[in-house]
Design an enzyme around this catalytic site. Structure first.
Site, mmCIF file in Angstrom:
data_model
loop_
_atom_site.group_PDB
_atom_site.id
_atom_site.type_symbol
_atom_site.label_atom_id
_atom_site.label_comp_id
_atom_site.label_asym_id
_atom_site.label_seq_id
_atom_site.Cartn_x
_atom_site.Cartn_y
_atom_site.Cartn_z
ATOM 1 N N HIS A 320 -35.474 2.486 74.254
ATOM 2 C CA HIS A 320 -34.115 2.451 74.816
ATOM 3 C C HIS A 320 -33.295 3.578 74.188
ATOM 4 C CE1 HIS A 320 -30.446 1.172 76.491
ATOM 5 N NE2 HIS A 320 -30.419 -0.107 76.158
ATOM 6 N N HIS A 323 -27.259 4.393 77.064
ATOM 7 C CA HIS A 323 -26.104 3.479 77.056
ATOM 8 C C HIS A 323 -25.343 3.365 75.745
ATOM 9 C CE1 HIS A 323 -28.161 1.327 80.686
ATOM 10 N NE2 HIS A 323 -27.755 2.560 80.942
ATOM 11 N N TYR A 325 -26.271 3.389 72.526
ATOM 12 C CA TYR A 325 -26.826 2.746 71.331
ATOM 13 C C TYR A 325 -27.383 3.790 70.361
ATOM 14 C CZ TYR A 325 -25.790 -1.301 74.121
ATOM 15 O OH TYR A 325 -25.105 -2.231 74.855
HETATM 16 C C1 LIG Z 1 -26.305 -8.534 82.456
HETATM 17 C C2 LIG Z 1 -26.795 -7.145 82.215
HETATM 18 C C3 LIG Z 1 -27.556 -6.885 81.101
HETATM 19 C C4 LIG Z 1 -28.064 -5.603 80.875
HETATM 20 N N1 LIG Z 1 -28.870 -5.374 79.799
HETATM 21 C C5 LIG Z 1 -29.464 -4.172 79.629
HETATM 22 C C6 LIG Z 1 -30.411 -3.982 78.606
HETATM 23 O O1 LIG Z 1 -30.760 -4.889 77.860
HETATM 24 N N2 LIG Z 1 -30.958 -2.753 78.488
HETATM 25 C C7 LIG Z 1 -30.626 -1.706 79.317
HETATM 26 O O2 LIG Z 1 -31.153 -0.611 79.167
HETATM 27 N N3 LIG Z 1 -29.746 -1.892 80.316
HETATM 28 C C8 LIG Z 1 -29.178 -3.091 80.506
HETATM 29 N N4 LIG Z 1 -28.339 -3.289 81.554
HETATM 30 C C9 LIG Z 1 -28.182 -2.227 82.565
HETATM 31 C C10 LIG Z 1 -29.162 -2.479 83.729
HETATM 32 O O3 LIG Z 1 -30.494 -2.306 83.298
HETATM 33 C C11 LIG Z 1 -28.920 -1.560 84.909
HETATM 34 O O4 LIG Z 1 -29.096 -0.225 84.517
HETATM 35 C C12 LIG Z 1 -27.503 -1.755 85.443
HETATM 36 O O5 LIG Z 1 -27.285 -3.115 85.744
HETATM 37 C C13 LIG Z 1 -27.258 -0.917 86.696
HETATM 38 O O6 LIG Z 1 -28.198 -1.227 87.691
HETATM 39 P P1 LIG Z 1 -27.822 -2.199 88.930
HETATM 40 O O7 LIG Z 1 -26.773 -1.495 89.720
HETATM 41 O O8 LIG Z 1 -29.103 -2.307 89.700
HETATM 42 O O9 LIG Z 1 -27.350 -3.495 88.388
HETATM 43 C C14 LIG Z 1 -27.769 -4.549 81.780
HETATM 44 C C15 LIG Z 1 -26.969 -4.829 82.885
HETATM 45 C C16 LIG Z 1 -26.505 -6.098 83.115
HETATM 46 C C17 LIG Z 1 -25.692 -6.355 84.351
#
Ligand SMILES: Cc1cc2nc3c(=O)[nH]c(=O)nc-3n(C[C@H](O)[C@H](O)[C@H](O)COP(=O)(O)O)c2cc1C
Length: 512
Positions: A320, A323, A325
Site C-alpha cells: 500500500h 492515500h 500513508y
Molecule cells: C470504506 C472504505 C474503506 C477503504 N479502505 C481502503 C483500504 O484499506 N486500502 C486502500 O488502499 N483503499 C481503501 N479505500 C479506497 C478504495 O479502495 C477505493 O479506491 C475507493 O473507494 C474508490 O473506489 P470506488 O469509487 O470504486 O469506491 C477505502 C474506501 C472505502 C469507501
C-alpha cells in the site's frame, strides 16, 4: 566404509533392486491408506514411462504391469496412468498408447492422461489437464465439437488466472484487537467468484503501523492464524486473495502506538485534524521523523509481513503505497522534507518504496507482489508538485521487478457540463508499465467496461459498489440494479449491519 547396522541394512534391502522391492514402499502406503479410509475411496496415479526429475526406469512396461497386478488385491477406486511422451510420426505428434497391457491386467476403473484431445481414448476415463485448465466448459465443448481456448503456459503457476472485476481494498474496522475476525469469512466469501481477484482491507505490518480502530494486522502468529480460515473460504470459492500491506505512518496518534509513543513518519510535521463525513474530528499526534538507520527496520517489517501473508495462505500481497500513508509520506514532496538519501530528488523519494518492493520480491517472489499507488491524491496532506512525473518514474522503476500488477487510483472526478467525469490521467503510466494494470476510483459498470475495452487498463477495482453489492460481478453481467452503499456503516464495529447484510439479487431478478 562405516558398517551399516544389520537391521537397518535389511530394512533398506527390502526397498531396492528388484521390481518387487521397489514397489514395496508404494504398496505399503496404499495398504495403510486403504485400511484408513476404505478401498473405494483410494485411487492411485502412476507414470511408469516418465523420466521426470530423473526418475526413469530401465523397464517401464514390466514395472507398470507388476504394479497394477499388485494393486488388484486392494480393489481401488481407480488406477490413473499417464502416457509416455508423444512421438513424432510422419511429421505428426502421436500418442504412443503403451498402456494396453496394464489396462488389460488391472481389474478396475482405468484412467489415462497426458496429451489427449477429444478424439483419442482406449480406457474407461480420460483426465484432461491443460485443455480443462483453459476451457472451464470443456465437456460441453467436446459435446458440441466446439473450438477450444488455447492455454497460456505463462500463467500456469501464477496466482491467477484473474478474471472479471476486482474487489478494491476496503478497511471495515471490524477486526477487534487488530485480529481478523470470523465474520470476515462471510464478508469476503460473499464477494468471491471463481477466478476473481480480491484485495484485502489494509493490514498492518507491525505494531507501529496502526492508526484506526479495529484494523487487522499480520505481524503476530495469532493474526496469521486468524487470517487462515478467511483465506481458505475465498480459495474454496475459487478466488485469488491478495493481502494489502499497510503502514499508516503519521496518520495515527499515540493511543494506537506501543507505550503511547509518537507515530513514525518521513517527517516531524503532523497532519492537521480531519473532519469526517459525520462531522466528527480526528486528531493526529506529532510524528517522530525516522532516522536513516531505522528505515531498514521498517523495510524488514514489510518483508516479514509478506512472508506471514503467504503463511496465512494469501496468493500474494499488495504494497500500500497510496492515500497519504507512510510510503507516500516518503514519496511526495508535499510531505517529505528530508535531507538524507530518502529526501529531495524523485529518485531519493522513491527509494524507500523500491527497497520494500525489492525485499518483498526477494522474500516471496515477484509473481506474488502487487503495489498500489495514488500519484494524484492529496489525502492526508500528501500531495506532489508533479504527480505525472512521479507516477511515470515509479512505474518505470517498478518494471525491473516484474510485479504481479500495478494498481493506481485515478485523480478525483471532475464536473464537466454538470456531469461528474473521470479524468483518466493514467494513460502514460499504463503505457510505461510492463505488466498487469489495475485502475480504481469512481468507476461504474459502463466506465469500467469502456476502459478495459479501450485497453486503458487490464482490470478495474471497485470499492463502494462492491462493498454494497456482494454479487457485483453478477449484477454487472445482468446489468441489474445496484444496492446503494451506506456511508454511516463503513467503519462501524457491527459484524453484520452494513457489512454482510447487503442483499444479493433475488431469484426473480436473476432469471438468466
Ligand atoms: C470504506 C472504505 C474503506 C477503504 N479502505 C481502503 C483500504 O484499506 N486500502 C486502500 O488502499 N483503499 C481503501 N479505500 C479506497 C478504495 O479502495 C477505493 O479506491 C475507493 O473507494 C474508490 O473506489 P470506488 O469509487 O470504486 O469506491 C477505502 C474506501 C472505502 C469507501
Amino acid at each position: 566404509m562405516q558398517e551399516m547396522p544389520l537391521r537397518r541394512g535389511l530394512m533398506v534391502w527390502r526397498y531396492m533392486r528388484h521390481t518387487e522391492n521397489c514397489c514395496r514402499f508404494i504398496l505399503e502406503i496404499v495398504e495403510k491408506v486403504v485400511d484408513e479410509i476404505g478401498s473405494g475411496r483410494v485411487g492411485i496415479r502412476l507414470s511408469p514411462f516418465s523420466n521426470l526429475m530423473e526418475c526413469g526406469d530401465s523397464n517401464p512396461d514390466a514395472l507398470g504391469i507388476h504394479m497394477v497386478r499388485s494393486l488388484n488385491k486392494y480393489s481401488l477406486l481407480y488406477c490413473h496412468i499417464t502416457e509416455p511422451r508423444m512421438t513424432f510420426n510422419e511429421g505428426k505428434l502421436e500418442l504412443p498408447h503403451r498402456l494396453h497391457e496394464m489396462r488389460r491386467v488391472f481389474k478396475g476403473t482405468f484412467i489415462t492422461a497426458s496429451g489427449y484431445d477429444r478424439e483419442e481414448g482406449y480406457t474407461d476415463l480420460v483426465a484432461y489437464g491443460r485443455l480443462f485448465l483453459a476451457n472451464p466448459d470443456l465437456p460441453r465443448r467436446f459435446e458440441l465439437n466446439a473450438p477450444l481456448n488455447k492455454y497460456d503456459r505463462a500463467t500456469f503457476y501464477t496466482p491467477g488466472p484473474i478474471v472479471g472485476i476486482v474487489l478494491a481494498p476496503l478497511t471495515r474496522s471490524r477486526s477487534f484487537g487488530n485480529i481478523p475476525q470470523p465474520h470476515a469469512i462471510l464478508f469476503y466469501s460473499q464477494r468471491t467468484t471463481r477466478g476473481g481477484l480480491l484485495i484485502s482491507e489494509a493490514t498492518g505490518v507491525s505494531d507501529t503501523a496502526q492508526g484506526y480502530p479495529r484494523t487487522p494486522g499480520i505481524w503476530t502468529e495469532e493474526q496469521v492464524e486468524a487470517w487462515k480460515p478467511i483465506v481458505s473460504a475465498v480459495h474454496e470459492k475459487g478466488g485469488v486473495f491478495i493481502c494489502q500491506l499497510w503502514h499508516v505512518g503519521r496518520v495515527s496518534s499515540h493511543v494506537y502506538q506501543r507505550n503511547g509513543q509518537a507515530p513514525i513518519s518521513s517527517t516531524d510535521k503532523p497532519v492537521r485534524p480531519q473532519i469526517h463525513h459525520d462531522g466528527t474530528v480526528e486528531e493526529y499526534s506529532t510524528p517522530r521523523r525516522l532516522r536513516t538507520d531505522e528505515i531498514p527496520l521498517i523495510v524488514n517489517d514489510f518483508r516479514v509481513a509478506a512472508r506471514n501473508a503467504i503463511e496465512a495462505g494469501f496468493d500474494g500481497v499488495e504494497i500500500h503505497a497510496a492515500h497519504g500513508y507512510l510510503l507516500e509520506q516518503f514519496l511526495k514532496d508535499g510531505a517529505n522534507d528530508r535531507t538524507d538519501e530518502h529526501g529531495g530528488s524523485l529518485e531519493n523519494r522513491c527509494r524507500f518504496i523500491l527497497e520494500i518492493v525489492e525485499k518483498v520480491v526477494d522474500e516471496i517472489g515477484s509473481g506474488r507482489v502487487g503495489i498500489r499507488l495514488s500519484p494524484f491524491s492529496d489525502l492526508m496532506e500528501c500531495e506532489d508538485s508533479n504527480p505525472d512525473a512521479l507516477g511515470i518514474h515509479m512505474v518505470r522503476s517498478l518494471n525491473k521487478y516484474s510485479l504481479l500488477y500495478c494498481h493506481i487510483t485515478e485523480p478525483r472526478m471532475t464536473f464537466n457540463e454538470g456531469k461528474l467525469e473521470l479524468p483518466h490521467r493514467l494513460h502514460e503510466m499504463r503505457r510505461v508499465f510492463q505488466g498487469t494494470f489495475i485502475t480504481a476510483s469512481g468507476y461504474d459498470r459502463e466506465e469500467g467496461n469502456k476502459v478495459v475495452e479501450e485497453g486503458y487498463t487490464d482490470l478495474v477495482a471497485y470499492g463502494r459498489l462492491f462493498l454494497a453489492n456482494p454479487d457485483l460481478p453478477r449484477r454487472f453481467e445482468l446489468n441489474a440494479p445496484l444496492n446503494k452503499y451506506d456511508r454511516a456503516t463503513f467503519y462501524t464495529p457491527d459484524p453484520i449491519v452494513g457489512y454482510t447484510d447487503y442483499p444479493f439479487l433475488q431469484p426473480s431478478q436473476d432469471s438468466n
